[in-house]
Design an enzyme around this catalytic site. Sequence first.
Site, PDB file in Angstrom:
ATOM      1  N   LYS A 218     -25.716  18.344  16.843  1.00 35.32           N
ATOM      2  CA  LYS A 218     -26.286  17.165  17.443  1.00 35.32           C
ATOM      3  C   LYS A 218     -25.993  16.042  16.002  1.00 35.32           C
ATOM      4  O   LYS A 218     -27.372  14.907  15.478  1.00 35.32           O
ATOM      5  CB  LYS A 218     -27.731  17.917  15.816  1.00 35.32           C
ATOM      6  CG  LYS A 218     -26.959  18.375  14.367  1.00 35.32           C
ATOM      7  CD  LYS A 218     -27.903  18.804  13.277  1.00 35.32           C
ATOM      8  CE  LYS A 218     -27.513  18.983  12.383  1.00 35.32           C
ATOM      9  NZ  LYS A 218     -28.570  20.168  11.530  1.00 35.32           N
TER      10      LYS A 218
ATOM     11  N   LYS B 213       8.766   1.062   5.659  1.00 36.35           N
ATOM     12  CA  LYS B 213       7.310   1.532   4.796  1.00 36.35           C
ATOM     13  C   LYS B 213       5.839   0.504   5.210  1.00 36.35           C
ATOM     14  O   LYS B 213       5.917  -0.476   5.071  1.00 36.35           O
ATOM     15  CB  LYS B 213       6.792   1.487   3.788  1.00 36.35           C
ATOM     16  CG  LYS B 213       5.569   2.305   2.901  1.00 36.35           C
ATOM     17  CD  LYS B 213       5.812   1.177   1.917  1.00 36.35           C
ATOM     18  CE  LYS B 213       4.521   0.083   2.833  1.00 36.35           C
ATOM     19  NZ  LYS B 213       3.553  -1.295   1.955  1.00 36.35           N
ATOM     20  N   THR B 214       4.800   1.717   5.566  1.00 34.74           N
ATOM     21  CA  THR B 214       3.589   1.293   6.058  1.00 34.74           C
ATOM     22  C   THR B 214       2.794   2.593   7.275  1.00 34.74           C
ATOM     23  O   THR B 214       3.981   2.538   8.214  1.00 34.74           O
ATOM     24  CB  THR B 214       2.883  -0.338   6.273  1.00 34.74           C
ATOM     25  OG1 THR B 214       1.954  -0.213   6.978  1.00 34.74           O
ATOM     26  CG2 THR B 214       3.628  -0.273   7.308  1.00 34.74           C
ATOM     27  N   ILE B 215       2.037   3.076   6.470  1.00 37.76           N
ATOM     28  CA  ILE B 215       1.167   3.455   7.559  1.00 37.76           C
ATOM     29  C   ILE B 215       0.677   3.698   8.584  1.00 37.76           C
ATOM     30  O   ILE B 215      -0.033   3.314   9.676  1.00 37.76           O
ATOM     31  CB  ILE B 215      -0.251   4.690   6.687  1.00 37.76           C
ATOM     32  CG1 ILE B 215      -1.174   3.304   6.176  1.00 37.76           C
ATOM     33  CG2 ILE B 215       0.268   5.738   5.436  1.00 37.76           C
ATOM     34  CD1 ILE B 215      -2.227   3.765   5.867  1.00 37.76           C
ATOM     35  N   ASP B 216       0.245   1.693   8.843  1.00 46.06           N
ATOM     36  CA  ASP B 216      -0.321   1.562   9.890  1.00 46.06           C
ATOM     37  C   ASP B 216       0.604   1.091  11.011  1.00 46.06           C
ATOM     38  O   ASP B 216       0.627   1.294  12.261  1.00 46.06           O
ATOM     39  CB  ASP B 216      -0.415  -0.222   9.099  1.00 46.06           C
ATOM     40  CG  ASP B 216      -1.567  -0.457   8.403  1.00 46.06           C
ATOM     41  OD1 ASP B 216      -1.936   0.103   7.670  1.00 46.06           O
ATOM     42  OD2 ASP B 216      -1.865  -1.634   7.866  1.00 46.06           O
TER      43      ASP B 216
ATOM     44  N   ARG C 123       1.446  -5.615  -5.465  1.00 45.08           N
ATOM     45  CA  ARG C 123       1.274  -6.610  -3.806  1.00 45.08           C
ATOM     46  C   ARG C 123       1.821  -8.067  -4.245  1.00 45.08           C
ATOM     47  O   ARG C 123       1.216  -9.134  -3.297  1.00 45.08           O
ATOM     48  CB  ARG C 123      -0.111  -7.140  -3.290  1.00 45.08           C
ATOM     49  CG  ARG C 123      -0.414  -5.295  -2.097  1.00 45.08           C
ATOM     50  CD  ARG C 123      -1.683  -5.533  -1.785  1.00 45.08           C
ATOM     51  NE  ARG C 123      -2.335  -4.545  -1.018  1.00 45.08           N
ATOM     52  CZ  ARG C 123      -1.851  -3.983   0.359  1.00 45.08           C
ATOM     53  NH1 ARG C 123      -0.214  -4.515   1.097  1.00 45.08           N
ATOM     54  NH2 ARG C 123      -1.833  -2.787   0.951  1.00 45.08           N
TER      55      ARG C 123
ATOM     56  N   ASP D 129       5.779  -5.286   6.974  1.00 49.05           N
ATOM     57  CA  ASP D 129       6.340  -6.252   7.370  1.00 49.05           C
ATOM     58  C   ASP D 129       6.480  -8.024   5.938  1.00 49.05           C
ATOM     59  O   ASP D 129       7.241  -8.800   6.145  1.00 49.05           O
ATOM     60  CB  ASP D 129       5.371  -7.226   8.529  1.00 49.05           C
ATOM     61  CG  ASP D 129       3.823  -7.368   8.018  1.00 49.05           C
ATOM     62  OD1 ASP D 129       3.598  -6.187   7.174  1.00 49.05           O
ATOM     63  OD2 ASP D 129       3.564  -7.691   9.146  1.00 49.05           O
ATOM     64  N   ASP D 130       5.132  -7.565   5.236  1.00 50.28           N
ATOM     65  CA  ASP D 130       5.622  -9.431   4.857  1.00 50.28           C
ATOM     66  C   ASP D 130       6.677  -8.962   3.477  1.00 50.28           C
ATOM     67  O   ASP D 130       7.265  -9.718   3.165  1.00 50.28           O
ATOM     68  CB  ASP D 130       3.941  -8.945   3.746  1.00 50.28           C
ATOM     69  CG  ASP D 130       3.045  -9.913   4.457  1.00 50.28           C
ATOM     70  OD1 ASP D 130       3.202 -10.947   5.151  1.00 50.28           O
ATOM     71  OD2 ASP D 130       1.861  -9.821   4.875  1.00 50.28           O
TER      72      ASP D 130
ATOM     73  N   MET E 200      -8.019   3.219   9.004  1.00 52.18           N
ATOM     74  CA  MET E 200      -7.074   2.453   8.234  1.00 52.18           C
ATOM     75  C   MET E 200      -6.386   2.100   9.336  1.00 52.18           C
ATOM     76  O   MET E 200      -5.836   2.575  10.464  1.00 52.18           O
ATOM     77  CB  MET E 200      -6.674   3.344   6.880  1.00 52.18           C
ATOM     78  CG  MET E 200      -6.606   1.860   6.575  1.00 52.18           C
ATOM     79  SD  MET E 200      -5.580   2.781   4.111  1.00 52.18           S
ATOM     80  CE  MET E 200      -7.065   1.843   3.071  1.00 52.18           C
ATOM     81  N   GLY E 201      -5.685   0.961   8.655  1.00 51.17           N
ATOM     82  CA  GLY E 201      -4.557  -0.161   9.694  1.00 51.17           C
ATOM     83  C   GLY E 201      -5.217  -1.390   9.706  1.00 51.17           C
ATOM     84  O   GLY E 201      -6.357  -1.168  10.489  1.00 51.17           O
ATOM     85  N   ARG E 202      -4.558  -2.155   9.015  1.00 52.08           N
ATOM     86  CA  ARG E 202      -5.641  -3.385   8.615  1.00 52.08           C
ATOM     87  C   ARG E 202      -5.042  -4.390  10.014  1.00 52.08           C
ATOM     88  O   ARG E 202      -6.618  -4.726   9.901  1.00 52.08           O
ATOM     89  CB  ARG E 202      -4.118  -3.668   7.974  1.00 52.08           C
ATOM     90  CG  ARG E 202      -4.588  -4.742   6.896  1.00 52.08           C
ATOM     91  CD  ARG E 202      -4.075  -5.720   6.367  1.00 52.08           C
ATOM     92  NE  ARG E 202      -3.888  -7.206   6.799  1.00 52.08           N
ATOM     93  CZ  ARG E 202      -5.654  -7.641   6.951  1.00 52.08           C
ATOM     94  NH1 ARG E 202      -6.424  -6.956   5.907  1.00 52.08           N
ATOM     95  NH2 ARG E 202      -6.173  -8.604   8.330  1.00 52.08           N
TER      96      ARG E 202
ATOM     97  N   GLU F 201      -9.455  -0.245  12.155  1.00 53.86           N
ATOM     98  CA  GLU F 201     -10.244  -0.615  10.487  1.00 53.86           C
ATOM     99  C   GLU F 201     -10.088  -2.095  11.230  1.00 53.86           C
ATOM    100  O   GLU F 201     -11.129  -3.042  10.600  1.00 53.86           O
ATOM    101  CB  GLU F 201      -8.777  -0.545   9.505  1.00 53.86           C
ATOM    102  CG  GLU F 201      -9.618  -0.949   7.799  1.00 53.86           C
ATOM    103  CD  GLU F 201      -8.747  -0.691   6.876  1.00 53.86           C
ATOM    104  OE1 GLU F 201      -8.305   0.368   6.628  1.00 53.86           O
ATOM    105  OE2 GLU F 201      -7.807  -1.337   7.111  1.00 53.86           O
TER     106      GLU F 201
ATOM    107  N   GLY G  25       0.908  -1.390   0.006  1.00 53.48           N
ATOM    108  CA  GLY G  25       0.437  -0.208  -0.088  1.00 53.48           C
ATOM    109  C   GLY G  25       1.003   1.190   0.411  1.00 53.48           C
ATOM    110  O   GLY G  25       2.518   0.929   0.622  1.00 53.48           O
TER     111      GLY G  25
HETATM  112  P1  FBP Z   1       1.081  -2.125   3.536  1.00 51.12           P
HETATM  113  O1  FBP Z   1       0.520  -2.204   5.243  1.00 51.12           O
HETATM  114  O2  FBP Z   1       1.036  -2.968   2.438  1.00 51.12           O
HETATM  115  O3  FBP Z   1       1.301   0.037   3.543  1.00 51.12           O
HETATM  116  O4  FBP Z   1      -0.951  -1.682   3.005  1.00 51.12           O
HETATM  117  C1  FBP Z   1      -1.646  -1.112   4.503  1.00 51.12           C
HETATM  118  C2  FBP Z   1      -3.261  -0.709   3.832  1.00 51.12           C
HETATM  119  O5  FBP Z   1      -3.357   0.575   4.022  1.00 51.12           O
HETATM  120  C3  FBP Z   1      -3.891  -0.692   5.274  1.00 51.12           C
HETATM  121  O6  FBP Z   1      -3.897   0.042   6.195  1.00 51.12           O
HETATM  122  C4  FBP Z   1      -4.756  -1.126   4.544  1.00 51.12           C
HETATM  123  O7  FBP Z   1      -6.001  -2.184   4.797  1.00 51.12           O
HETATM  124  C5  FBP Z   1      -4.616  -1.762   3.280  1.00 51.12           C
HETATM  125  O8  FBP Z   1      -3.576  -1.101   2.866  1.00 51.12           O
HETATM  126  C6  FBP Z   1      -5.609  -1.442   1.963  1.00 51.12           C
HETATM  127  O9  FBP Z   1      -4.985  -2.533   1.173  1.00 51.12           O
HETATM  128  P2  FBP Z   1      -5.911  -2.016  -0.459  1.00 51.12           P
HETATM  129  O10 FBP Z   1      -4.935  -0.731  -0.451  1.00 51.12           O
HETATM  130  O11 FBP Z   1      -5.412  -2.791  -1.061  1.00 51.12           O
HETATM  131  O12 FBP Z   1      -7.250  -1.523  -0.597  1.00 51.12           O
END
Ligand code: FBP
Length: 552
Positions: free
Chosen positions: A242, A202-205, A145, A175-176, A250-252, A311, A81
């Site tokens: 109201k 890398k990963t925003i998660d 991916r 990580d993967d 997000m955050g798998r 998420e 991602g």
């Molecule tokens: P990475 O771990 O590959 O950086 O991606 C994380 C992520 O952004 C998650 O937060 C999210 O669940 C997923 O990718 C969404 O995947 P896609 O880009 O395939 O919609």
Amino acid sequence: MDISPLQIVRYDYQPKLPAILREDIKTIQPVVGDETAPAQDKDAIKALFPHTCGLPSVSFAKGENKTITTKRTVGVILSGGQAPGGHNVISGLYDAMKAANPHNELLGFKGGPSGILDDSYTLITEEFLAPFRNTGGFDIIGSGRTKLETSEQFEVCAKVCKKHGITSLVIIGGDDSNTNAAVLAEYFKEKGHGIQVIGCPKTIDGDLKNESIEISFGFDTATKTYSELIGNIERDANSAKKYWHFIKLMGRSASHIALECALETQPNICLISEEVEATRQSLASIVTYIADTVAARAEDKSNFGVVLIPEGLVEFIPEIKYLIEEINNLLAKEIVGFSACYDSAERINFVTERLSPESCTVFSILPKEIKEQLLMDRDPHGNVQVSRIETDKLLASMVAAQLKKRKNEGTYSGSFSTMTHFFGYEGRCAFPTNFDADYCYSLGYNAFMLIGGDLTGYISSVTNLSQPATEWKAGGIPITMMMNLEQRHGSMKPVIKKALVELDGAPFKYFEAHRAQWARETCFVYPGAVQYFGPEQVCDQTTRTLALEQAK
Ligand code: FBP
């Protein structure tokens, strides 16, 4: 092509490097540190990675570097991602390569790891790179991916590298992807292919972290972008008074993003998946907790609020986790029958009939849309696509149903109107903050220093990140150091251990100490938009998570 004024001005931003990497590149030497070992499953990992496990950590110091100027061709891959700052990793790598030897060449494989398998690449030149410096996105070469994991794929990689004279690959991923980088490095070493592999975190998660990887890049920008939006919603909620806003973030898997945004914005409720799992909270108890908070605020005439939902939550609620595992196994075994189903109703029936009685009960109370979302295609790693499960809507509707019941029973008299949101893609390609621009550039620059040190199977590591960039420390650790064995597709596999939110860590403890007050009172904080120019305390500060983790 029309370009925004901000983008034009950002081209001129010169990212900050750690002090040691600002020296003339020919005067920076690798310094070998202590031997390392995987945190868990040492013997098994050592047996699987005989050439790359147990190697020493590396840092850099002043000293003549005689080999850095050797002409090299390097390949780079963006994997997984998007995360803000990817372009700066490539910029840093490129600039270090050119500083070492102007004849060095950088090839960017297109569309992620599949680019190397298809031999689809772009030669990165200054002219090509310039419009991407300090910008978000991965569009410079694209990402994907595809997993690099079989010997056949590795041999194709070796063939393609040899064809282009590539002696080093830099894999920028989570990580993967870094697990795959480690396996590839070991394979190349074992076969004597003479190709180094270096990873970048890398990963925003934010779930790729440990002592040497204090934060994965992109987390800072993504959380600041979401926090700005959450703050704006909080201000709207506090103005109109109201709506209850249910915001999925997000955050798998890990809840780092939700926790950081909560620390930044002080919402009324933030669910933390790791706590839900640890305390075995059921879906019903989560709904009751939210409904109780809504009811308590209604007593003060505050019929509004903000709820943050990570998420990955559904996979941490014990009964839903179990249900998902059953569905995964079922789909793996009976995919032919499942695929033959005519429509969604048939698919839902097909699965319902084959579930255990416990999972069948859980599945049947879920709204049709959620059932459909749970049955959608898995990602290439076999995971449910949690970004497509509308947990925000699920919880909002279940809380509404419970409050309606309470109203009928005469135990609740407030009003309850909801708005739902999902913030994910809004933050993954944002212009990197100064922190991410600097950090990513440093990671890329440092990756080349590791290449120059003749290392392989290492991940680029820049630490001491809560301090100004001059005080950052550059180095590397073997990727195997972060590995353990985990069950994947029915067998034990070496993988990088995902770093989940630690319930005894300082960020969660801070949140835990304050959440009751944030729930009852209105303590919203409005962080505002990311700033690129101005005082350091506004422009260059990294996350609250890191500040709390590194507080002296
Ligand atoms: P990475 O771990 O590959 O950086 O991606 C994380 C992520 O952004 C998650 O937060 C999210 O669940 C997923 O990718 C969404 O995947 P896609 O880009 O395939 O919609």
